[in-house]
Design a protein around this motif. Structure first.
Motif, PDB file in Angstrom:
ATOM      1  N   LEU A 408       9.854  -3.144  15.129  1.00 16.21           N
ATOM      2  CA  LEU A 408       9.576  -3.857  16.396  1.00 16.21           C
ATOM      3  C   LEU A 408       8.176  -4.789  16.592  1.00 16.21           C
ATOM      4  O   LEU A 408       7.850  -5.587  17.322  1.00 16.21           O
ATOM      5  CB  LEU A 408       9.462  -2.955  17.816  1.00 16.21           C
ATOM      6  N   GLY A 409       7.388  -4.691  15.374  1.00 10.91           N
ATOM      7  CA  GLY A 409       6.418  -5.473  15.342  1.00 10.91           C
ATOM      8  C   GLY A 409       4.978  -5.038  16.153  1.00 10.91           C
ATOM      9  O   GLY A 409       5.067  -3.880  16.404  1.00 10.91           O
ATOM     10  N   LYS A 410       4.163  -6.007  16.259  1.00 11.87           N
ATOM     11  CA  LYS A 410       2.748  -5.532  16.815  1.00 11.87           C
ATOM     12  C   LYS A 410       3.155  -4.999  18.268  1.00 11.87           C
ATOM     13  O   LYS A 410       2.121  -4.016  18.934  1.00 11.87           O
ATOM     14  CB  LYS A 410       1.842  -6.829  16.860  1.00 11.87           C
ATOM     15  N   ASP A 411       4.116  -5.324  19.052  1.00 14.94           N
ATOM     16  CA  ASP A 411       4.212  -4.578  20.273  1.00 14.94           C
ATOM     17  C   ASP A 411       5.242  -3.342  20.440  1.00 14.94           C
ATOM     18  O   ASP A 411       5.926  -3.200  21.611  1.00 14.94           O
ATOM     19  CB  ASP A 411       4.995  -5.714  21.249  1.00 14.94           C
ATOM     20  N   ALA A 412       5.524  -2.903  19.277  1.00 12.59           N
ATOM     21  CA  ALA A 412       6.446  -1.657  19.057  1.00 12.59           C
ATOM     22  C   ALA A 412       6.328  -0.771  20.185  1.00 12.59           C
ATOM     23  O   ALA A 412       7.415  -0.267  20.522  1.00 12.59           O
ATOM     24  CB  ALA A 412       6.510  -1.377  17.662  1.00 12.59           C
ATOM     25  N   GLN A 413       5.322  -0.189  20.538  1.00 13.48           N
ATOM     26  CA  GLN A 413       4.726   0.914  21.178  1.00 13.48           C
ATOM     27  C   GLN A 413       5.306   0.640  22.723  1.00 13.48           C
ATOM     28  O   GLN A 413       5.447   1.392  23.477  1.00 13.48           O
ATOM     29  CB  GLN A 413       3.490   1.276  21.113  1.00 13.48           C
ATOM     30  N   SER A 414       5.161  -0.745  23.066  1.00 12.06           N
ATOM     31  CA  SER A 414       5.682  -0.932  24.248  1.00 12.06           C
ATOM     32  C   SER A 414       7.158  -1.442  24.519  1.00 12.06           C
ATOM     33  O   SER A 414       8.058  -1.043  25.367  1.00 12.06           O
ATOM     34  CB  SER A 414       4.744  -2.125  24.922  1.00 12.06           C
ATOM     35  N   GLU A 415       7.717  -2.216  23.371  1.00  8.76           N
ATOM     36  CA  GLU A 415       9.184  -2.553  23.229  1.00  8.76           C
ATOM     37  C   GLU A 415      10.100  -1.478  23.322  1.00  8.76           C
ATOM     38  O   GLU A 415      11.262  -1.682  23.621  1.00  8.76           O
ATOM     39  CB  GLU A 415       9.133  -3.615  22.183  1.00  8.76           C
ATOM     40  N   ILE A 416       9.884  -0.299  22.525  1.00  5.92           N
ATOM     41  CA  ILE A 416      10.494   0.756  22.017  1.00  5.92           C
ATOM     42  C   ILE A 416      11.245   1.065  23.565  1.00  5.92           C
ATOM     43  O   ILE A 416      12.256   1.660  23.545  1.00  5.92           O
ATOM     44  CB  ILE A 416       9.849   1.780  21.474  1.00  5.92           C
ATOM     45  N   TYR A 417      10.315   0.972  24.533  1.00  4.32           N
ATOM     46  CA  TYR A 417      10.924   1.509  25.822  1.00  4.32           C
ATOM     47  C   TYR A 417      11.980   0.709  26.515  1.00  4.32           C
ATOM     48  O   TYR A 417      12.849   1.056  27.580  1.00  4.32           O
ATOM     49  CB  TYR A 417       9.868   1.686  27.008  1.00  4.32           C
ATOM     50  N   ASN A 418      12.177  -0.514  25.815  1.00  3.07           N
ATOM     51  CA  ASN A 418      13.213  -1.483  26.496  1.00  3.07           C
ATOM     52  C   ASN A 418      14.472  -1.541  25.400  1.00  3.07           C
ATOM     53  O   ASN A 418      15.511  -2.035  25.602  1.00  3.07           O
ATOM     54  CB  ASN A 418      12.827  -2.940  26.320  1.00  3.07           C
ATOM     55  N   LYS A 419      14.232  -0.640  24.495  1.00  4.49           N
ATOM     56  CA  LYS A 419      15.535  -0.722  23.320  1.00  4.49           C
ATOM     57  C   LYS A 419      16.526   0.606  23.437  1.00  4.49           C
ATOM     58  O   LYS A 419      17.380   1.016  22.525  1.00  4.49           O
ATOM     59  CB  LYS A 419      14.842  -0.585  21.981  1.00  4.49           C
ATOM     60  N   ALA A 420      16.236   1.492  24.607  1.00  3.72           N
ATOM     61  CA  ALA A 420      16.776   2.877  24.473  1.00  3.72           C
ATOM     62  C   ALA A 420      18.303   2.593  24.573  1.00  3.72           C
ATOM     63  O   ALA A 420      18.972   1.732  25.400  1.00  3.72           O
ATOM     64  CB  ALA A 420      16.572   3.442  25.645  1.00  3.72           C
ATOM     65  N   SER A 421      19.037   3.275  23.530  1.00  7.83           N
ATOM     66  CA  SER A 421      20.719   2.980  23.540  1.00  7.83           C
ATOM     67  C   SER A 421      21.168   4.162  22.888  1.00  7.83           C
ATOM     68  O   SER A 421      20.779   4.492  21.533  1.00  7.83           O
ATOM     69  CB  SER A 421      20.655   1.768  22.682  1.00  7.83           C
ATOM     70  N   ILE A 422      22.288   4.859  23.557  1.00  5.14           N
ATOM     71  CA  ILE A 422      22.916   6.112  22.976  1.00  5.14           C
ATOM     72  C   ILE A 422      23.814   5.162  21.862  1.00  5.14           C
ATOM     73  O   ILE A 422      23.943   6.033  20.697  1.00  5.14           O
ATOM     74  CB  ILE A 422      23.797   6.605  23.915  1.00  5.14           C
ATOM     75  N   ASP A 423      24.444   4.203  22.017  1.00  3.83           N
ATOM     76  CA  ASP A 423      25.421   3.521  21.008  1.00  3.83           C
ATOM     77  C   ASP A 423      24.418   3.298  19.806  1.00  3.83           C
ATOM     78  O   ASP A 423      25.063   3.684  18.556  1.00  3.83           O
ATOM     79  CB  ASP A 423      25.686   2.008  21.450  1.00  3.83           C
ATOM     80  N   ASP A 424      23.197   2.705  19.801  1.00  4.25           N
ATOM     81  CA  ASP A 424      22.585   2.552  18.599  1.00  4.25           C
ATOM     82  C   ASP A 424      22.156   3.916  17.998  1.00  4.25           C
ATOM     83  O   ASP A 424      22.059   4.108  16.784  1.00  4.25           O
ATOM     84  CB  ASP A 424      21.142   1.738  19.025  1.00  4.25           C
ATOM     85  N   ALA A 425      21.534   5.090  18.856  1.00  4.75           N
ATOM     86  CA  ALA A 425      21.260   6.232  18.314  1.00  4.75           C
ATOM     87  C   ALA A 425      22.615   6.853  17.617  1.00  4.75           C
ATOM     88  O   ALA A 425      22.486   7.436  16.427  1.00  4.75           O
ATOM     89  CB  ALA A 425      20.910   7.108  19.311  1.00  4.75           C
ATOM     90  N   MET A 426      23.877   6.750  18.272  1.00  5.06           N
ATOM     91  CA  MET A 426      24.758   7.169  17.593  1.00  5.06           C
ATOM     92  C   MET A 426      25.237   6.486  16.217  1.00  5.06           C
ATOM     93  O   MET A 426      25.608   7.181  15.342  1.00  5.06           O
ATOM     94  CB  MET A 426      26.385   6.981  18.575  1.00  5.06           C
ATOM     95  N   ARG A 427      25.212   5.271  16.106  1.00  2.95           N
ATOM     96  CA  ARG A 427      25.299   4.453  14.971  1.00  2.95           C
ATOM     97  C   ARG A 427      24.471   4.968  13.823  1.00  2.95           C
ATOM     98  O   ARG A 427      24.663   5.162  12.656  1.00  2.95           O
ATOM     99  CB  ARG A 427      25.195   3.042  15.161  1.00  2.95           C
ATOM    100  N   ASP A 428      23.039   5.192  14.279  1.00  2.00           N
ATOM    101  CA  ASP A 428      22.078   5.408  13.142  1.00  2.00           C
ATOM    102  C   ASP A 428      22.485   7.082  12.868  1.00  2.00           C
ATOM    103  O   ASP A 428      22.357   7.288  11.536  1.00  2.00           O
ATOM    104  CB  ASP A 428      20.873   5.665  13.750  1.00  2.00           C
ATOM    105  N   ALA A 429      22.818   7.975  13.763  1.00  2.00           N
ATOM    106  CA  ALA A 429      23.286   9.218  13.095  1.00  2.00           C
ATOM    107  C   ALA A 429      24.573   9.195  12.402  1.00  2.00           C
ATOM    108  O   ALA A 429      24.508   9.920  11.402  1.00  2.00           O
ATOM    109  CB  ALA A 429      23.483  10.305  14.430  1.00  2.00           C
ATOM    110  N   PHE A 430      25.576   8.275  12.827  1.00  4.12           N
ATOM    111  CA  PHE A 430      26.552   8.084  11.846  1.00  4.12           C
ATOM    112  C   PHE A 430      26.191   7.698  10.481  1.00  4.12           C
ATOM    113  O   PHE A 430      26.623   8.361   9.345  1.00  4.12           O
ATOM    114  CB  PHE A 430      27.663   7.412  12.389  1.00  4.12           C
ATOM    115  N   LEU A 431      25.315   6.768  10.277  1.00  6.75           N
ATOM    116  CA  LEU A 431      25.007   6.091   9.073  1.00  6.75           C
ATOM    117  C   LEU A 431      24.119   7.299   8.128  1.00  6.75           C
ATOM    118  O   LEU A 431      24.545   7.289   7.013  1.00  6.75           O
ATOM    119  CB  LEU A 431      23.990   4.982   9.205  1.00  6.75           C
TER     120      LEU A 431
END
Length: 483
Positions: A408-431
């Protein structure tokens, strides 16, 4: 009297030894027999190929440290903790060799919810929670600014909340290596207030960051804290609620008013609250002590918010990371710099309302360094994420953004709070599970897909830490039919 927890006691070493033997006679036997020498336990667990660390790797890794492990003790005081962040820049509190055993005290960042039960009389906790109009025991709380002209609610701005003990520097650890962390013990920290002898207490905050908060009945939004009691003697394996209260504006000793739970360690003035002692009557919550936040320092930034988990571990909030479990972390900086905090008495998958039973604990860990040069052809060769191993299971942890600091680049530590997603977490766990099954167990892609559908349990680890988590669990016994 020193119980093995006062490093200034002239008989500290003898008291510490007695403490360790008292809390776990079984582990004393392991130590006597030399099983916990560097790599030894891994070799035992590897019989039949049911450990990530093979006997060959265990033997190679044993050379990274002394033949006989040393014992260390790291108390939690204002001098040994850092509050609300991981950092590659701060001075290590302890340097150890691979294979050494270290007992580490951890304090909950929610002890301010009931200072009488969780801080009063506890010298270490009192030093950390000290806060008067003139000073704080630990000034910086969070990865935010320490400039009074910039921060709004306190130094660090609460961008990160966990009291982290450490870091621990592992000699010889370098980027590309893997650090194996075995959790040998995990015990409650007794209340030091004589009025509550034999008891431990924890706090559960149903807070504004909880998954439930925007779905309150009649939209009656409120933050409610429940204080739980745990038997510090170990005779009862459950927690019981003592009372709850609705958060009301609290003015901290520096004069800042907190209308919500927005800064860690604010001392709650209970003359302003209305405590309800008639709560959850007859309910016994099974305790399963564990560490919500455990990991090594990332390389991407000097100060990293302790709330979102990432590729080096951190705030994973998986209740299985307790006694008997082993965690594997990719090393990102020299010395690894492991820190531990966010101790929990119990938690359910999802940590739905915002927190677990936040309860101070003391853990005993053995740290084993696996060098990159020894990893070729092993299950740890391409380990770029935290992984959990128990006696019966393997678990991978998926996140909404696996390495958000890099992605997420230079603003990662603030941007991550806008990226919460069970779908993406599920995909990452599957991979990650597919990669594990194909790379470690030699399955084809099609075999891995089938096995994941019929033999792997996917669960929601947490939905409250910005970078949401899904874990995938596969039982070792599934592979017991293999030669």
């Amino acid at each position: 009297m020193c119980r093995g927890d006062d490093v200034n006691c002239p008989n500290f070493e003898a008291h510490f030894k007695a403490f360790r033997e008292d809390i776990n006679p079984g582990r004393r036997d392991f130590l006597r027999n030399g099983v916990l020498g560097a790599g030894g336990l891994a070799a035992v667990g590897a019989v039949g190929g049911l450990s990530l660390v093979t006997p060959a790797l265990a033997q190679a890794s044993a050379k990274n440290g002394p033949a006989t492990p040393s014992d260390h003790y790291l108390p939690a005081t204002s001098e040994t903790v850092h509050w609300g962040y991981f950092s590659k820049t701060i001075k290590p509190q302890l340097e150890i060799d691979s294979g050494d055993i270290v007992t580490i005290e951890t304090l909950t960042h929610h002890a301010g919810d009931d200072l009488e039960r969780m801080v009063q009389g506890d010298e270490g906790a009192e030093s950390v929670y000290l806060w008067t109009k003139d000073k704080k025991g630990v000034e910086r709380r969070g990865a935010g600014s320490t400039d009074p002209n910039v921060y709004k609610i306190g130094s660090g701005d609460g961008k990160g909340v966990h009291i982290m003990t450490g870091p621990v520097y592992v000699r010889g650890a370098e980027p590309g290596d893997v650090l194996e962390v075995r959790i040998l013990d995990c015990v409650p920290r007794p209340s030091a207030n004589p009025d509550f002898a034999g008891k431990t207490f924890g706090s559960n905050a149903a807070a504004w960051w909880g998954f439930h908060y925007n779905d309150m009945i009649n939209d009656d939004k409120r933050e409610v804290i429940t204080i739980y009691e745990v038997d510090a003697t170990g005779q009862k394996n459950w927690a019981e609620a003592v009372y709850n209260f609705k958060w009301v504006p609290q003015t901290d000793p520096y004069g800042v008013t907190h209308t919500m739970i927005d800064y860690p360690g604010v001392p709650v003035d209970h003359s302003l609250t209305s405590r309800n002692f008639d709560v959850l009557k007859g309910i016994r919550v099974p305790i399963r002590p564990h560490f919500g936040t455990l990991g090594v320092a990332p390389a991407e930034a000097d100060f990293v918010d302790s709330v979102p988990p990432s590729y080096t571990g951190g705030n994973i909030d998986n209740w299985r990371i307790g006694k008997g479990a082993t965690m594997y972390y990719p090393v990102a900086v020299d010395g690894a710099l492991m820190s531990v905090g966010d101790p929990h008495a119990s938690q359910g998958d999802s940590e739905l309302c915002g927190t677990a039973i936040e309860c101070s604990l003391t853990g005993t860990f053995q740290l084993i360094l696996h060098k990159k040069a020894d990893l070729a052809g092993t299950s740890l060769e391409e380990m770029d994420h935290p992984m959990l191993e128990t006696q019966t299971e393997w678990l991978v942890h998926g996140f909404s953004v696996p390495n958000y600091l890099a992605t997420l680049g230079k603003d990662a530590q603030s941007e991550i709070y806008n990226k919460a997603s069970i779908d993406d977490a599920m995909r990452d766990a599957f991979l990650k599970m597919r990669k594990f099954l194909m790379g470690t167990k030699g399955l084809t892609e099609d075999e891995a897909h089938s096995l994941m559908s019929v033999g792997v349990d996917f669960g929601i680890t947490q939905v409250v830490d910005g970078n949401w988590g899904v874990h995938a669990i596969i039982k070792k016994e599934i592979f017991s039919g293999r030669a």
